[in-house]
Design a protein around this motif. Sequence first.
Motif, PDB file in Angstrom:
ATOM      1  N   GLU A  85     -18.090   9.845  -0.350  1.00  0.00           N
ATOM      2  CA  GLU A  85     -18.876   8.874  -1.103  1.00  0.00           C
ATOM      3  C   GLU A  85     -18.252   8.486  -2.431  1.00  0.00           C
ATOM      4  OE1 GLU A  85     -21.547   7.351   0.194  1.00  0.00           O
ATOM      5  OE2 GLU A  85     -20.945   8.484   1.975  1.00  0.00           O
ATOM      6  N   TYR A  86     -17.550   9.409  -3.060  1.00  0.00           N
ATOM      7  CA  TYR A  86     -17.107   9.165  -4.432  1.00  0.00           C
ATOM      8  C   TYR A  86     -15.620   8.866  -4.574  1.00  0.00           C
ATOM      9  CZ  TYR A  86     -21.658  10.687  -6.090  1.00  0.00           C
ATOM     10  OH  TYR A  86     -22.999  10.784  -6.339  1.00  0.00           O
ATOM     11  N   LEU A  87     -14.798   9.350  -3.655  1.00  0.00           N
ATOM     12  CA  LEU A  87     -13.355   9.296  -3.884  1.00  0.00           C
ATOM     13  C   LEU A  87     -12.678   8.242  -3.019  1.00  0.00           C
ATOM     14  CD1 LEU A  87     -11.414  10.838  -5.729  1.00  0.00           C
ATOM     15  CD2 LEU A  87     -10.882  12.329  -3.799  1.00  0.00           C
ATOM     16  N   GLY A  88     -11.911   7.398  -3.655  1.00  0.00           N
ATOM     17  CA  GLY A  88     -11.061   6.440  -2.963  1.00  0.00           C
ATOM     18  C   GLY A  88      -9.621   6.903  -3.000  1.00  0.00           C
ATOM     19  N   TRP A  89      -8.772   6.202  -2.260  1.00  0.00           N
ATOM     20  CA  TRP A  89      -7.350   6.572  -2.202  1.00  0.00           C
ATOM     21  C   TRP A  89      -6.562   5.349  -1.771  1.00  0.00           C
ATOM     22  CZ3 TRP A  89      -2.833   7.246   0.449  1.00  0.00           C
ATOM     23  CH2 TRP A  89      -1.953   8.231  -0.032  1.00  0.00           C
ATOM     24  N   GLY A  90      -5.414   5.144  -2.357  1.00  0.00           N
ATOM     25  CA  GLY A  90      -4.624   3.986  -1.985  1.00  0.00           C
ATOM     26  C   GLY A  90      -3.141   4.181  -2.236  1.00  0.00           C
ATOM     27  N   VAL A  91      -2.347   3.315  -1.641  1.00  0.00           N
ATOM     28  CA  VAL A  91      -0.912   3.248  -1.902  1.00  0.00           C
ATOM     29  C   VAL A  91      -0.651   1.933  -2.642  1.00  0.00           C
ATOM     30  CG1 VAL A  91       1.393   3.294  -0.924  1.00  0.00           C
ATOM     31  CG2 VAL A  91      -0.447   4.542   0.210  1.00  0.00           C
ATOM     32  N   PHE A  92       0.064   2.042  -3.754  1.00  0.00           N
ATOM     33  CA  PHE A  92       0.288   0.909  -4.645  1.00  0.00           C
ATOM     34  C   PHE A  92       1.791   0.655  -4.773  1.00  0.00           C
ATOM     35  CE2 PHE A  92      -3.511   3.256  -5.673  1.00  0.00           C
ATOM     36  CZ  PHE A  92      -4.494   2.264  -5.659  1.00  0.00           C
ATOM     37  N   ALA A  93       2.177  -0.607  -4.554  1.00  0.00           N
ATOM     38  CA  ALA A  93       3.577  -1.019  -4.670  1.00  0.00           C
ATOM     39  C   ALA A  93       3.805  -1.623  -6.035  1.00  0.00           C
ATOM     40  CB  ALA A  93       3.925  -2.015  -3.561  1.00  0.00           C
ATOM     41  N   LEU A  94       4.806  -1.112  -6.748  1.00  0.00           N
ATOM     42  CA  LEU A  94       5.072  -1.497  -8.121  1.00  0.00           C
ATOM     43  C   LEU A  94       6.508  -1.997  -8.285  1.00  0.00           C
ATOM     44  CD1 LEU A  94       3.655   1.755  -9.822  1.00  0.00           C
ATOM     45  CD2 LEU A  94       2.350  -0.275  -9.061  1.00  0.00           C
ATOM     46  N   MET A  95       6.665  -3.009  -9.137  1.00  0.00           N
ATOM     47  CA  MET A  95       7.994  -3.495  -9.506  1.00  0.00           C
ATOM     48  C   MET A  95       8.077  -3.589 -11.023  1.00  0.00           C
ATOM     49  SD  MET A  95       8.796  -6.416  -6.614  1.00  0.00           S
ATOM     50  CE  MET A  95      10.522  -6.551  -7.115  1.00  0.00           C
ATOM     51  N   ARG A  96       9.158  -3.085 -11.580  1.00  0.00           N
ATOM     52  CA  ARG A  96       9.364  -3.121 -13.031  1.00  0.00           C
ATOM     53  C   ARG A  96       9.471  -4.559 -13.510  1.00  0.00           C
ATOM     54  NH1 ARG A  96       8.802  -0.178 -17.599  1.00  0.00           N
ATOM     55  NH2 ARG A  96      10.080   1.590 -17.007  1.00  0.00           N
ATOM     56  N   ARG A  97       8.782  -4.857 -14.611  1.00  0.00           N
ATOM     57  CA  ARG A  97       8.856  -6.198 -15.185  1.00  0.00           C
ATOM     58  C   ARG A  97      10.231  -6.428 -15.798  1.00  0.00           C
ATOM     59  NH1 ARG A  97       3.408  -5.267 -17.713  1.00  0.00           N
ATOM     60  NH2 ARG A  97       1.966  -5.756 -16.032  1.00  0.00           N
ATOM     61  N   PRO A 143      -5.286  10.069   3.500  1.00  0.00           N
ATOM     62  CA  PRO A 143      -6.296   9.286   4.238  1.00  0.00           C
ATOM     63  C   PRO A 143      -5.815   7.951   4.804  1.00  0.00           C
ATOM     64  CG  PRO A 143      -7.120   9.993   2.080  1.00  0.00           C
ATOM     65  CD  PRO A 143      -5.663  10.187   2.070  1.00  0.00           C
ATOM     66  N   ILE A 144      -4.526   7.641   4.719  1.00  0.00           N
ATOM     67  CA  ILE A 144      -4.011   6.406   5.323  1.00  0.00           C
ATOM     68  C   ILE A 144      -3.858   6.616   6.830  1.00  0.00           C
ATOM     69  CG2 ILE A 144      -1.982   4.911   5.488  1.00  0.00           C
ATOM     70  CD1 ILE A 144      -3.601   4.281   3.060  1.00  0.00           C
ATOM     71  N   THR A 145      -4.420   5.736   7.616  1.00  0.00           N
ATOM     72  CA  THR A 145      -4.310   5.824   9.076  1.00  0.00           C
ATOM     73  C   THR A 145      -2.976   5.245   9.543  1.00  0.00           C
ATOM     74  OG1 THR A 145      -5.327   3.656   9.348  1.00  0.00           O
ATOM     75  CG2 THR A 145      -6.813   5.570   9.332  1.00  0.00           C
ATOM     76  N   PRO A 146      -2.575   5.509  10.790  1.00  0.00           N
ATOM     77  CA  PRO A 146      -1.352   4.886  11.314  1.00  0.00           C
ATOM     78  C   PRO A 146      -1.393   3.368  11.219  1.00  0.00           C
ATOM     79  CG  PRO A 146      -2.046   6.667  12.754  1.00  0.00           C
ATOM     80  CD  PRO A 146      -3.140   6.488  11.742  1.00  0.00           C
ATOM     81  N   GLU A 147      -2.554   2.785  11.449  1.00  0.00           N
ATOM     82  CA  GLU A 147      -2.678   1.322  11.374  1.00  0.00           C
ATOM     83  C   GLU A 147      -2.458   0.826   9.949  1.00  0.00           C
ATOM     84  OE1 GLU A 147      -4.514   2.997  14.841  1.00  0.00           O
ATOM     85  OE2 GLU A 147      -4.959   3.381  12.728  1.00  0.00           O
ATOM     86  N   LYS A 148      -3.013   1.529   8.969  1.00  0.00           N
ATOM     87  CA  LYS A 148      -2.825   1.155   7.569  1.00  0.00           C
ATOM     88  C   LYS A 148      -1.376   1.368   7.129  1.00  0.00           C
ATOM     89  CE  LYS A 148      -7.282   0.585   6.001  1.00  0.00           C
ATOM     90  NZ  LYS A 148      -7.850  -0.330   5.002  1.00  0.00           N
TER      91      LYS A 148
END
Length: 248
Positions: free
Chosen positions: A236-248, A19-24
Amino acid sequence: MDIPRIFNITESAHRIHNPITPEKLATLGAALRLEKGTRILDLGSGSGEMLCTWARDHGIVGTGIDLSQLFSGQAKRRAVELGVADRVEFIHGDAAGYVSDEKVGVAACIGATWIGGGAAGTIELLACSLCRGGIILIGEPYWRQFPPTEDVAKQCHAGSSSDFLMLPELLASFSRLGYDVVEMVLADQDGWDRYEAAKWLTMRRWLEANPDDELFNEVRAQLTSEPERYATYTREYLGWGVFALMRR
């Protein structure tokens, strides 16, 4: 070796298989402050839009692995179209267990974390290819609203309501694994529309062109039911995202 054919049919016209658009996607690339020459590994790279556009816009180099022959071929053609075929490589293969021979600055799995048995296992896999101080990108669903019944959860294509977390809980789960969340870009309902609704015209055109195909009845049933199911539940119920993570 390929993904189930139904996905090759319904998403054959997609450049981005989530669900990420080209703009996102462009927002995410800018937010990561990518330096020219950054090496990226993308497991489950689909039709290659992330690597191709980031190679064009930020000068990254990278490798994508995907199980779909159709999507891998589309990715290679997209690289030629954008003039970046000398900087990105796409391999048709199983991304499960894949570790890069050369350490990368960004290791990504955007919406295909089943390759590692879930987010935690996929993060562990991606970390094997990551250089010190690198960034992991994970694309994951979460509940925008917690489903009131198990039937609602299943209508969102979840096995049960426990398959996904609410957004704060998802972020906390990354922290428990020892990672800082350093960026996130979340899909909105317009993004969901572009991902899901775009399938419907593709299915209709496919049905018109393939009346004798063995999957005709399955695609016909899906096209009939999906608009209402999607609008009632997923949107209505489901979200979606991309998350950037770095090891502590």
